[in-house]
Design an enzyme around this catalytic site. Structure first.
Site, PDB file in Angstrom:
ATOM      1  N   SER A 152       3.567  -2.466  10.291  1.00 16.26           N
ATOM      2  CA  SER A 152       5.018  -2.483  10.518  1.00 16.26           C
ATOM      3  C   SER A 152       5.687  -3.798  10.121  1.00 16.26           C
ATOM      4  CB  SER A 152       5.325  -2.137  11.982  1.00 16.26           C
ATOM      5  OG  SER A 152       4.928  -0.801  12.252  1.00 16.26           O
TER       6      SER A 152
ATOM      7  N   GLY B  31       2.667   1.934  10.737  1.00 17.13           N
ATOM      8  CA  GLY B  31       3.667   2.995  10.619  1.00 17.13           C
ATOM      9  C   GLY B  31       4.385   3.344  11.909  1.00 17.13           C
TER      10      GLY B  31
ATOM     11  N   HIS C 139      -9.298   0.928   4.941  1.00 16.87           N
ATOM     12  CA  HIS C 139      -8.024   1.137   5.640  1.00 16.87           C
ATOM     13  C   HIS C 139      -8.261   2.102   6.805  1.00 16.87           C
ATOM     14  CE1 HIS C 139      -3.930   2.428   6.482  1.00 16.87           C
ATOM     15  NE2 HIS C 139      -3.530   1.336   5.855  1.00 16.87           N
TER      16      HIS C 139
ATOM     17  N   ASN D 199       0.871  -1.181   0.000  1.00 16.36           N
ATOM     18  CA  ASN D 199       0.000   0.000   0.000  1.00 16.36           C
ATOM     19  C   ASN D 199       0.903   1.225   0.000  1.00 16.36           C
ATOM     20  OD1 ASN D 199      -1.781   2.069   0.577  1.00 16.36           O
ATOM     21  ND2 ASN D 199      -2.127   1.450   2.708  1.00 16.36           N
ATOM     22  N   TRP D 200       0.988   1.881  -1.154  1.00 22.97           N
ATOM     23  CA  TRP D 200       1.919   3.009  -1.283  1.00 22.97           C
ATOM     24  C   TRP D 200       1.388   4.274  -0.597  1.00 22.97           C
ATOM     25  CZ3 TRP D 200       4.043   3.028  -7.050  1.00 22.97           C
ATOM     26  CH2 TRP D 200       4.726   1.837  -7.281  1.00 22.97           C
ATOM     27  N   LYS D 201       0.113   4.280  -0.264  1.00 24.73           N
ATOM     28  CA  LYS D 201      -0.527   5.464   0.344  1.00 24.73           C
ATOM     29  C   LYS D 201      -0.331   6.689  -0.570  1.00 24.73           C
ATOM     30  CE  LYS D 201       0.432   3.434   4.800  1.00 24.73           C
ATOM     31  NZ  LYS D 201       0.264   3.572   6.222  1.00 24.73           N
TER      32      LYS D 201
ATOM     33  N   GLU E 204      -6.683   4.520   7.860  1.00 27.11           N
ATOM     34  CA  GLU E 204      -6.481   5.944   7.544  1.00 27.11           C
ATOM     35  C   GLU E 204      -7.701   6.522   6.844  1.00 27.11           C
ATOM     36  OE1 GLU E 204      -2.685   5.454   5.605  1.00 27.11           O
ATOM     37  OE2 GLU E 204      -1.802   4.912   7.533  1.00 27.11           O
TER      38      GLU E 204
ATOM     39  N   GLU F 103      -5.250  -5.215  10.588  1.00 28.60           N
ATOM     40  CA  GLU F 103      -4.236  -4.183  10.789  1.00 28.60           C
ATOM     41  C   GLU F 103      -4.513  -3.432  12.090  1.00 28.60           C
ATOM     42  OE1 GLU F 103      -2.262  -2.984   6.889  1.00 28.60           O
ATOM     43  OE2 GLU F 103      -4.009  -1.731   7.100  1.00 28.60           O
TER      44      GLU F 103
ATOM     45  N   GLY G  80       2.810  -1.165   4.257  1.00 24.34           N
ATOM     46  CA  GLY G  80       2.845   0.250   3.901  1.00 24.34           C
ATOM     47  C   GLY G  80       4.274   0.693   3.617  1.00 24.34           C
ATOM     48  N   GLY G  81       4.928   1.248   4.631  1.00 25.60           N
ATOM     49  CA  GLY G  81       6.259   1.849   4.465  1.00 25.60           C
ATOM     50  C   GLY G  81       7.255   0.971   3.723  1.00 25.60           C
TER      51      GLY G  81
END
Ligand code: PEP
Length: 251
Positions: free
Chosen positions: A214, A176, A100, A12-14, A102, A170, A235-236
């Site tokens: 993470s 993150g 998600h 997930n590049w966000k 976010e 999640e 993500g990251g």
């Protein structure tokens, strides 16, 4: 017993990636996936909507799958700034992340919104990855399993089957932050998710359940080996081709 759930490693590049760096990342990941020639796992990247079409082009012939990060529930209409599931499909996506944390936090998305988006994904021929997870306060209040159950019951549409649904667990506090639950905690959450899904769907033995929060090259093997974990949402670490591919390799 033969494994029936093919692991899915999803990035997930966000809100990250302009054309040049996004395409370079996609090309590196696609090259790694092609070289590995995996038949026993699936690798997916979900770039921002602006890059879905270009990333899908870059991924062609490599085996790398491409998805959206979110979609609107409607197919088209007066919804300025939104992107429909049909548009994502048209741009080359096969999957879409819905719910998600976010989106739930930044855009006030409720379980009902998420459910409508999952139905929109089906309508457009996309596979939805429905995200659920507890906050830190909920975990500390020992409410994790209750929260997951409520979110599942509200977010998973009627008519779900293993072929039409992926669920990502999640924990909000793990996204993150560099923090992760222990593997027994992950296994307990996933076992509960499968049990609740079984009640909703009749048989949830073949539904893929991803862990997200993470995940890195260094902890992927341990988290992916936890009971009932069938892949990861990342993500990251999905923004670095080498690290993302290392996670895919660990699956
Ligand atoms: C995510 O955003 O879905 C996620 C899991 O992020 P990270 O891997 O950075 O924790």
């Amino acid at each position: 017993m033969a494994r029936t759930r093919r692991p899915l490693i999803a990035g997930n590049w966000k809100m990250n990636g302009l054309k040049a760096d996004g395409l370079a990342l996609a090309k590196d990941v696609a090259a790694g996936v092609k070289q590995a020639g995996w038949f026993d796992r699936e690798v997916l990247v979900c770039p921002p909507a602006t890059l879905v079409m270009a990333v899908a082009e870059a991924a062609k012939g490599s085996g790398l799958l491409v998805g959206g990060e979110d979609c609107h529930a409607k197919a088209s209409g007066a919804h300025t700034g939104d992107v429909s599931a049909e548009m994502l499909r048209d741009a080359g996506a096969s999957h879409v992340i819905v719910g998600h944390s976010e989106r739930r936090t930044d855009h006030g998305e409720t379980d009902a919104t998420v459910r409508a988006k999952a139905e929109a994904a089906w309508r457009a021929g996309l596979l939805p990855i429905v995200c659920i997870g507890e906050t830190l306060a909920e975990r500390e209040a020992d409410r994790t399993l209750t929260v997951l159950e409520t979110q599942l019951k509200g977010s998973v549409p009627a008519g779900a089957t293993a072929a039409k649904l992926v669920v990502a667990y999640e924990p909000v506090w793990a996204i993150g932050t560099g923090k992760t639950p222990t593997t027994p905690e992950v296994a307990a959450a996933h076992a509960h998710i499968r049990k609740v899904l079984g009640g909703l769907m009749g048989d949830a033995a073949a539904v893929r359940l991803l862990y997200g929060g993470s995940v890195k090259g260094g902890n992927a093997a341990e988290l992916l080996a936890a009971g009932d974990v069938d892949g990861a949402l990342i993500g990251g670490a999905s923004l670095k081709a080498d690290e993302f591919l290392a996670i895919a390799k660990a699956a």
